[in-house]
Design a protein around this motif. Sequence first.
Motif, PDB file in Angstrom:
ATOM      1  N   THR A 341      23.705  17.429  39.974  1.00 47.06           N
ATOM      2  CA  THR A 341      24.633  17.428  41.117  1.00 47.06           C
ATOM      3  C   THR A 341      25.907  18.184  40.767  1.00 47.06           C
ATOM      4  O   THR A 341      26.507  18.830  41.634  1.00 47.06           O
ATOM      5  CB  THR A 341      24.955  15.979  41.517  1.00 47.06           C
ATOM      6  OG1 THR A 341      23.731  15.289  41.781  1.00 47.06           O
ATOM      7  CG2 THR A 341      25.833  15.945  42.753  1.00 47.06           C
ATOM      8  N   ALA A 342      26.320  18.121  39.503  1.00 52.05           N
ATOM      9  CA  ALA A 342      27.525  18.831  39.065  1.00 52.05           C
ATOM     10  C   ALA A 342      27.248  20.303  38.760  1.00 52.05           C
ATOM     11  O   ALA A 342      28.102  20.989  38.171  1.00 52.05           O
ATOM     12  CB  ALA A 342      28.101  18.145  37.836  1.00 52.05           C
ATOM     13  N   GLU A 343      26.067  20.804  39.140  1.00 51.29           N
ATOM     14  CA  GLU A 343      25.687  22.213  38.998  1.00 51.29           C
ATOM     15  C   GLU A 343      25.566  22.656  37.541  1.00 51.29           C
ATOM     16  O   GLU A 343      25.766  23.821  37.205  1.00 51.29           O
ATOM     17  CB  GLU A 343      26.682  23.119  39.737  1.00 51.29           C
ATOM     18  CG  GLU A 343      26.769  22.832  41.235  1.00 51.29           C
ATOM     19  CD  GLU A 343      27.772  23.732  41.932  1.00 51.29           C
ATOM     20  OE1 GLU A 343      28.431  24.535  41.229  1.00 51.29           O
ATOM     21  OE2 GLU A 343      27.898  23.640  43.158  1.00 51.29           O
ATOM     22  N   ILE A 344      25.209  21.727  36.683  1.00 53.24           N
ATOM     23  CA  ILE A 344      25.022  22.095  35.269  1.00 53.24           C
ATOM     24  C   ILE A 344      23.787  22.979  35.110  1.00 53.24           C
ATOM     25  O   ILE A 344      23.767  23.887  34.274  1.00 53.24           O
ATOM     26  CB  ILE A 344      24.908  20.821  34.415  1.00 53.24           C
ATOM     27  CG1 ILE A 344      26.162  19.959  34.560  1.00 53.24           C
ATOM     28  CG2 ILE A 344      24.692  21.176  32.952  1.00 53.24           C
ATOM     29  CD1 ILE A 344      27.436  20.646  34.160  1.00 53.24           C
ATOM     30  N   THR A 345      22.760  22.724  35.920  1.00 59.60           N
ATOM     31  CA  THR A 345      21.558  23.558  35.845  1.00 59.60           C
ATOM     32  C   THR A 345      21.887  25.027  36.113  1.00 59.60           C
ATOM     33  O   THR A 345      21.399  25.929  35.418  1.00 59.60           O
ATOM     34  CB  THR A 345      20.506  23.073  36.857  1.00 59.60           C
ATOM     35  OG1 THR A 345      20.294  21.675  36.699  1.00 59.60           O
ATOM     36  CG2 THR A 345      19.189  23.808  36.665  1.00 59.60           C
ATOM     37  N   ASP A 346      22.721  25.263  37.105  1.00 55.03           N
ATOM     38  CA  ASP A 346      23.118  26.637  37.409  1.00 55.03           C
ATOM     39  C   ASP A 346      23.904  27.259  36.261  1.00 55.03           C
ATOM     40  O   ASP A 346      23.785  28.465  35.992  1.00 55.03           O
ATOM     41  CB  ASP A 346      23.951  26.665  38.691  1.00 55.03           C
ATOM     42  CG  ASP A 346      23.122  26.312  39.912  1.00 55.03           C
ATOM     43  OD1 ASP A 346      21.944  26.711  39.970  1.00 55.03           O
ATOM     44  OD2 ASP A 346      23.639  25.631  40.814  1.00 55.03           O
ATOM     45  N   MET A 347      24.724  26.452  35.598  1.00 59.90           N
ATOM     46  CA  MET A 347      25.473  26.978  34.453  1.00 59.90           C
ATOM     47  C   MET A 347      24.524  27.417  33.346  1.00 59.90           C
ATOM     48  O   MET A 347      24.691  28.487  32.741  1.00 59.90           O
ATOM     49  CB  MET A 347      26.433  25.918  33.920  1.00 59.90           C
ATOM     50  CG  MET A 347      27.564  25.539  34.872  1.00 59.90           C
ATOM     51  SD  MET A 347      28.681  24.343  34.101  1.00 59.90           S
ATOM     52  CE  MET A 347      29.752  23.953  35.490  1.00 59.90           C
ATOM     53  N   PHE A 348      23.526  26.589  33.077  1.00 62.97           N
ATOM     54  CA  PHE A 348      22.543  26.962  32.053  1.00 62.97           C
ATOM     55  C   PHE A 348      21.806  28.243  32.453  1.00 62.97           C
ATOM     56  O   PHE A 348      21.606  29.145  31.625  1.00 62.97           O
ATOM     57  CB  PHE A 348      21.535  25.831  31.861  1.00 62.97           C
ATOM     58  CG  PHE A 348      22.032  24.701  30.998  1.00 62.97           C
ATOM     59  CD1 PHE A 348      22.519  24.944  29.724  1.00 62.97           C
ATOM     60  CD2 PHE A 348      22.016  23.394  31.456  1.00 62.97           C
ATOM     61  CE1 PHE A 348      22.970  23.907  28.924  1.00 62.97           C
ATOM     62  CE2 PHE A 348      22.462  22.353  30.669  1.00 62.97           C
ATOM     63  CZ  PHE A 348      22.943  22.614  29.397  1.00 62.97           C
ATOM     64  N   LEU A 349      21.364  28.330  33.699  1.00 57.42           N
ATOM     65  CA  LEU A 349      20.643  29.517  34.154  1.00 57.42           C
ATOM     66  C   LEU A 349      21.523  30.757  34.073  1.00 57.42           C
ATOM     67  O   LEU A 349      21.055  31.844  33.722  1.00 57.42           O
ATOM     68  CB  LEU A 349      20.138  29.306  35.579  1.00 57.42           C
ATOM     69  CG  LEU A 349      18.967  28.314  35.737  1.00 57.42           C
ATOM     70  CD1 LEU A 349      18.701  28.030  37.201  1.00 57.42           C
ATOM     71  CD2 LEU A 349      17.710  28.854  35.064  1.00 57.42           C
ATOM     72  N   GLY A 350      22.800  30.606  34.414  1.00 56.97           N
ATOM     73  CA  GLY A 350      23.719  31.732  34.324  1.00 56.97           C
ATOM     74  C   GLY A 350      23.840  32.249  32.902  1.00 56.97           C
ATOM     75  O   GLY A 350      23.819  33.469  32.662  1.00 56.97           O
ATOM     76  N   CYS A 351      23.969  31.327  31.954  1.00 57.88           N
ATOM     77  CA  CYS A 351      24.062  31.745  30.549  1.00 57.88           C
ATOM     78  C   CYS A 351      22.758  32.375  30.078  1.00 57.88           C
ATOM     79  O   CYS A 351      22.770  33.315  29.275  1.00 57.88           O
ATOM     80  CB  CYS A 351      24.412  30.541  29.668  1.00 57.88           C
ATOM     81  SG  CYS A 351      26.117  29.984  29.854  1.00 57.88           S
ATOM     82  N   LEU A 352      21.636  31.868  30.572  1.00 61.29           N
ATOM     83  CA  LEU A 352      20.347  32.444  30.189  1.00 61.29           C
ATOM     84  C   LEU A 352      20.222  33.885  30.662  1.00 61.29           C
ATOM     85  O   LEU A 352      19.815  34.773  29.901  1.00 61.29           O
ATOM     86  CB  LEU A 352      19.206  31.598  30.763  1.00 61.29           C
ATOM     87  CG  LEU A 352      17.794  32.180  30.635  1.00 61.29           C
ATOM     88  CD1 LEU A 352      17.376  32.247  29.170  1.00 61.29           C
ATOM     89  CD2 LEU A 352      16.789  31.362  31.442  1.00 61.29           C
ATOM     90  N   MET A 353      20.586  34.137  31.909  1.00 65.08           N
ATOM     91  CA  MET A 353      20.374  35.452  32.500  1.00 65.08           C
ATOM     92  C   MET A 353      21.432  36.469  32.081  1.00 65.08           C
ATOM     93  O   MET A 353      21.158  37.659  32.003  1.00 65.08           O
ATOM     94  CB  MET A 353      20.338  35.330  34.018  1.00 65.08           C
ATOM     95  CG  MET A 353      19.241  34.414  34.554  1.00 65.08           C
ATOM     96  SD  MET A 353      17.587  34.863  33.991  1.00 65.08           S
ATOM     97  CE  MET A 353      17.419  36.489  34.739  1.00 65.08           C
ATOM     98  N   GLU A 354      22.646  36.009  31.794  1.00 62.93           N
ATOM     99  CA  GLU A 354      23.735  36.949  31.523  1.00 62.93           C
ATOM    100  C   GLU A 354      23.801  37.383  30.070  1.00 62.93           C
ATOM    101  O   GLU A 354      24.377  38.428  29.759  1.00 62.93           O
ATOM    102  CB  GLU A 354      25.071  36.329  31.942  1.00 62.93           C
ATOM    103  CG  GLU A 354      25.183  36.101  33.456  1.00 62.93           C
ATOM    104  CD  GLU A 354      26.489  35.412  33.827  1.00 62.93           C
ATOM    105  OE1 GLU A 354      27.472  35.578  33.077  1.00 62.93           O
ATOM    106  OE2 GLU A 354      26.518  34.693  34.840  1.00 62.93           O
TER     107      GLU A 354
END
Length: 866
Positions: A341-354
């Motif tokens: 809910t705190a968008e941690i999944t998106d943070m992980f995905l962002g670090c993976l892709m960037e």
Amino acid sequence: MSKVTKKVYEARSIYPDRTKSEEKSFTEVNVLVKTLDTALLLLSSKEECVLLTVFSHIMDFARRQDENVLELKEHKMLEVLLEKQIFIDSENVIIRRFALYLMNALMDNTDMKTLEPETTEGILEVAYSFYLQETDDFCIEYLSHLLNMCLRDPKVAQGIVENLELLQKFKAVIATSENPDTIHNSIEAVHKILLIQSAEEMLEFTTLPDFPIDRIICEVTSKYQEIRLAALKVLKTLLVDTGDQSAFEPLHRCFHVLEQLVKAFCEDPQGPDAVEIIEVLATALRSEKMTKLFFEHNLFDLIVEHLKDQIDILSLELRCTIISIFAETAKYVQYLVRMHTAEITDMFLGCLMENDPAPATFVILGLNRMADNPDALRRIVTEFDEGALQKLVSIFQSPEVIIKTREQAAEFINRLLTGAYRDTAGELMDLDIPGVLTTTIQQGLPNLSIDLILSLLVIVESLAQNEEYRTVLGQHRPLTEQIAQLLMRSYAHSILVNNIFRCLCTIVDEQDVREVLLENYIVSSIKRALKSLSNLVKTAVTNFILQTTRFSEFIDAYIDRGILEVLMLFQKHAFCVSTWGPAIESILSKCPTMKFCIRNCLTFTDITAGKDFYVSRKKFDDFRTFQDILRNDCSPLEAVLVVNFDRLEADEADLMRVPSFCLPMSDGAGDHTWCYCKRPADPHLPKYLETLNQTLMMHGLVENPPKVRSAIDFDNVAKRTKIIAEVVHNVMNDNLKILDLNSTEECSRHAVRCHLQELRYVYHTNFIPLGVVHSGCQFERAILFKALADQIGLPCTLERSVDGRMLYNEVPMPLEIDKDVHCDKKTLQFMPWRMLRPTHVVDLMYNVGDLYPMQSRQALQYLRLY
């Protein structure tokens, strides 16, 4: 009485001679000193003013440049200070400060390893004594720095721990000092002490009542960066253990350290020590107790809030470092919903892709743990369209990426195959995963870690669950080749060998895989595995043998290339391997020839149909002798009867032509060339089988109905046995007289032997097709009975007597025992063949077709044992 008055002043008539006093006294001397040697000589003076002046000049000299300190070392300044005990007994505190300052300056430019042991011991002895009795703040500061430098030697650290009086003063200084330099050096010294201790020693050291753990925690938010960094290093070491016996057993202390760390981070997320704070916080959050406090007291929300406020200005490296704490908290499933809910999944995905070529290991680890949440898993799968899965594949394939990150990438793909098989497997096949796996495995050990290889093998196993994907994997022959070659190089790691064999079991159904394995030395790998000292390896390889005996090419390889031989010879070394015996039986059950040679019997489930069945009249103590006869181009001394219903004409490739110059010369005319064949044609057996089937049909004794094909119909067992026995008798009764069961006279074995000798002359070899034998006793008849019974689905055995000269057959019949439910026909009617037990011996010689209960007089007479 007269009055006495006191004299107020009395004139002095004698005065001291000042001139003489001055002549006896030593007047002040002012000397200009221009050399360092002279100045060092003055350190032996007892005058404080001299010592102060000399120390002042030497310290000024040392401060100008580092080279001057080295010159002081060359002039034995260190030895002079040790000789004077660093002026530990000087009453003037300034002199003690000067001496300690110079001592520290010299030690800063000295490698402890270059000092003689006596010199090191002298320094430590003086430093310990000085530290115990000194009260001056500056002196304690210098002494703390000196001890910190000496602790670079592990022996020194061990000595401090054993010196309880010194250790007590040391901990008291940390707890009470207000001097920043003293605190910094003391905390650094604590860290060095912790590094040389075992887990038990560290636990005992840090749980003492006077250990300054609370002061160290407080210094996390110190205004001095050096102190903060020193405190963080100590806490990172201590927070590895937060159990019930550690210094962090009290909940209030756990909360205090979390609060301090979060406070320090939130004050300056981009500070120079932000990375160290995050690392310590991540270490703390590996504990469930710490993680629970982290979420219950809303410290998680505080971190997330500050991170979102700063995320646009934070560097990618720092941003991806900060989320390492979330990779640790994701280990606990109960907090995944709140994290997603705190968008941690998106943070992980962002670090993976960037990150290019790969993010830090904990980024993929965090995604792997977040995938336990269904919503997070769906979010990760949607990122496939943006190339997330392709990025993971490229990570584990790339040799430039650190091995831990590659391991996590492969493990994460396995997690996705478990949670989202359809999407992940389809995407992997589109990415040519067979080729990717081939190039990755080709890198081999030690470039690949065992954990990475294990994850790659699991990917193959997961994809092979789908028949279509398994076909694609099997058709990619280089993949199977690389796995087979990897197996040959992996016998130093039993767990790896075990998983390779397990992986091969999942794809061996493909024809290409079987061909490649047999071409790439899988047989030698199996032999090596069978001779391994590891029970895990032996269990894995025998299970592989069990799985592959379904295929005729593997059966041939196991028999012809020595696998069966190893299994038989090493049985006594495999008593802890439960699959060793079944592996032997699995091979033998597919090759009745070798089973009968080794076991001297064929059971109900050993079917001779569909393959060549060789039976030698000679009983071999070592099956390898018979195996050599079958394999090599030689002829046995005794006849070998060959059973085959499917070869009406001999294959041209099986004919062995003998050159004419090898034949004996004959005066007669005609063609003297001849050939022999170890796989002869047999046009007679099919005719016997056709006659048998016609007879059975006339009597209505057809094969068991399809619904009970794997069971037995006892009602027509005796009838069919009788008919088969009569057919056998009619075929093999030439030139033999009929004998009575009760007579002691043997059948005409000489006539049979002459008949076989004639057949050997006709076929130019001892390999004789069974169908051409028309004169036979128990031996030959039992073989034909078994062959015909297997063709029509009648369960029977083929047994060799102890002396090896006689063969006989047994069939299962229910024994009529009153009130025995286990022998009731209704109970036994649908019993599977593997559960049947032989009960009656078949008479093929005397009362043809009769059934004699085992151990009965008639059975023993038939076997000539009575």
